[in-house]
Design an enzyme around this catalytic site. Sequence first.
Site, PDB file in Angstrom:
ATOM      1  CG  ASP A  62      -1.864   1.162   1.093  1.00 37.47           C
ATOM      2  OD1 ASP A  62      -2.814   1.037   0.362  1.00 37.47           O
ATOM      3  OD2 ASP A  62      -1.580   2.335   2.011  1.00 37.47           O
ATOM      4  CG  MET A 104       4.201  -2.529   6.444  1.00 38.21           C
ATOM      5  SD  MET A 104       5.599  -3.255   6.955  1.00 38.21           S
ATOM      6  CE  MET A 104       6.742  -2.850   5.136  1.00 38.21           C
ATOM      7  CD  GLU A 105       1.830  -8.232   3.045  1.00 39.64           C
ATOM      8  OE1 GLU A 105       1.001  -9.037   2.195  1.00 39.64           O
ATOM      9  OE2 GLU A 105       2.049  -8.555   4.420  1.00 39.64           O
ATOM     10  CG  MET A 106      -3.810  -6.679   0.186  1.00 38.61           C
ATOM     11  SD  MET A 106      -4.639  -8.206  -0.109  1.00 38.61           S
ATOM     12  CE  MET A 106      -5.441  -7.571  -1.404  1.00 38.61           C
TER      13      MET A 106
END
Length: 311
Positions: A62, A104-106
Amino acid sequence: MAQSDEPLQPIEPAKVTNQALVDLGAKLFFDPRLSRSGFISCNSCHNLSMGGSDNLKSSIGDRWQQGPINSPTVLNSSLNLAQFWDGRAADLRAQAGGPIANPMEMAFSHELAVDMLQSIPGYVNEFKAVFGDDKLSIDEVTTAIAAFEETLVTPNSRFDKWLKGDKKAITEDELKGYQLFKESGCIACHNGPNVGGNSFQRMGLIEPYQTDNPAEGRFAVTGDDADRFNFKVPTLRNVELTYPYFHDGAADTLSQAVDTMGRLQLGKKFTEEENGLIVGFLKTLTGDQPSFVLPQLPPSSDKTVRPNPFN
């Protein structure tokens, strides 16, 4: 040599018992609306056109955040003893929920993801048809994604054909590479149908592994100092497609990876010829890649929260 005498076994095709569940999981796997930005899907980091990985040292999350670790392939992941490099997820269902809520991802949340899906009539109808209820849950979401991922196996590699008795499926040099792979001790960790994925091993048995990556492997899960730098052994299936290699993505090529593993794990310096033979064998492990019609995602409704990629 008979197949039963080999430390590797062929991969068998997936057996689908609930096609509707798999089809729903495929849509969710490809749907970027499960992310805050509306831009990142499961397929972003586990690209099925690229060996189930993204060919980056670490994935882009993200707002262009750099991920902390190399993204392992999703292909044949159902054959692993656990998921993630440190094994913190026991199975694919547990793994599927992690990235959705990881900032930190989706960078979504399970509640927001379910609300988003609940706002889309097409999804509501499909979930009801598959699960028999009107109210969606994150457990249903991860169950469907896992069901789809369980179909992502890659049978019929040339090496599997050799294991099944077709002695012309691999060349003489590729067979020499396999024999060297076994004789050198690689087979101690890379064995079974997935040629790995079934144990945790320390990175740097003979020599310490030098890396700037802060990941500490199983230690992060167990807190046991004996597990520090113990990582899940990666599968070598389709390994020619899943570069770069290791948890930090430090090895750009198979030749580099073979050289590093020989020195650090086996205490052996492969010659250029030996390295080439092993690389040649590893390329025989590429199997049939998943083949399916790209799913058509149901459209958002007026109530569906719109993506927020830039803030």
